[in-house]
Write a protein that holds these residues in place. Structure first.
Motif, PDB file in Angstrom:
ATOM      1  N   PRO A  34       0.802  -1.231   0.000  1.00 23.27           N
ATOM      2  CA  PRO A  34       0.000   0.000   0.000  1.00 23.27           C
ATOM      3  C   PRO A  34       0.835   1.283   0.000  1.00 23.27           C
ATOM      4  O   PRO A  34       0.383   2.319  -0.464  1.00 23.27           O
ATOM      5  N   GLU A  74      -3.110  -4.983  -6.508  1.00 20.90           N
ATOM      6  CA  GLU A  74      -1.852  -4.345  -6.110  1.00 20.90           C
ATOM      7  C   GLU A  74      -1.032  -3.961  -7.340  1.00 20.90           C
ATOM      8  O   GLU A  74      -1.032  -4.672  -8.347  1.00 20.90           O
ATOM      9  N   PRO A  86       1.443 -10.816  -4.029  1.00 22.00           N
ATOM     10  CA  PRO A  86       0.759  -9.516  -4.063  1.00 22.00           C
ATOM     11  C   PRO A  86      -0.728  -9.676  -3.751  1.00 22.00           C
ATOM     12  O   PRO A  86      -1.318 -10.722  -4.013  1.00 22.00           O
ATOM     13  N   SER A  87      -1.311  -8.636  -3.197  1.00 23.58           N
ATOM     14  CA  SER A  87      -2.749  -8.652  -2.923  1.00 23.58           C
ATOM     15  C   SER A  87      -3.512  -8.307  -4.201  1.00 23.58           C
ATOM     16  O   SER A  87      -2.934  -7.842  -5.185  1.00 23.58           O
TER      17      SER A  87
END
Length: 144
Positions: free
Chosen positions: A104, A122, A118-119
């Motif tokens: 973030p 992202e 990774p989310s």
């Protein structure tokens, strides 16, 4: 029979749910000191499994013709060390490397492409840096 059918439906739904998207961007200019655009590469990879690593996303992007990359696979626990993205080579002999930033706050990652997960949605940035005596130049660290 009914329980078996329900189980099969749930398994089918679980196996087919691959909806994580990852954006991969690069800054090829050495020691640019920035994390924002313009980017030399800006692609999105869709339909990844939730547990997909950054390397999985890069493999899918390469399979789809969205990017090319190469590197040296050191195996566990180090994994893949990226040396080339879309024909741009960053070599240790020239004291250059691809720094990987994400999360973030777009910070330097503690894990490499083989381990980092990774989310969803992202953005991951590969940024060209030089190093001296094992550390990158101070001006490239200003925005970290």
């Amino acid at each position: 029979m009914r329980a078996t059918l329900l189980l099969l439906v749930l398994l089918a739904l679980t196996c087919c749910v691959a909806d994580k998207d990852v954006r991969i961007v690069t800054i090829n200019q050495l020691d640019s000191g920035r994390t924002g655009p313009p980017y030399d590469l800006d692609i999105s990879v869709s339909g990844l499994d939730d547990g997909a690593t950054l390397l999985d996303a890069m493999n899918k992007a390469q399979d789809q013709g969205l990017m090319t990359y190469s590197g040296i696979d050191y195996g566990p626990p180090l994994g893949m060390y990226i040396t080339t993205i879309d024909g741009v080579v960053r070599s240790q002999q020239d004291h250059e490397y691809w720094q990987i930033l994400g999360g973030p706050d777009m910070k330097s990652l503690d894990l490499g492409v083989s381990s980092y997960v990774p989310s969803n949605s992202e953005t991951v940035l590969f940024r060209s840096l030089t190093f001296s005596c094992g550390t990158e130049k101070e001006e490239a660290r200003e925005d970290l």
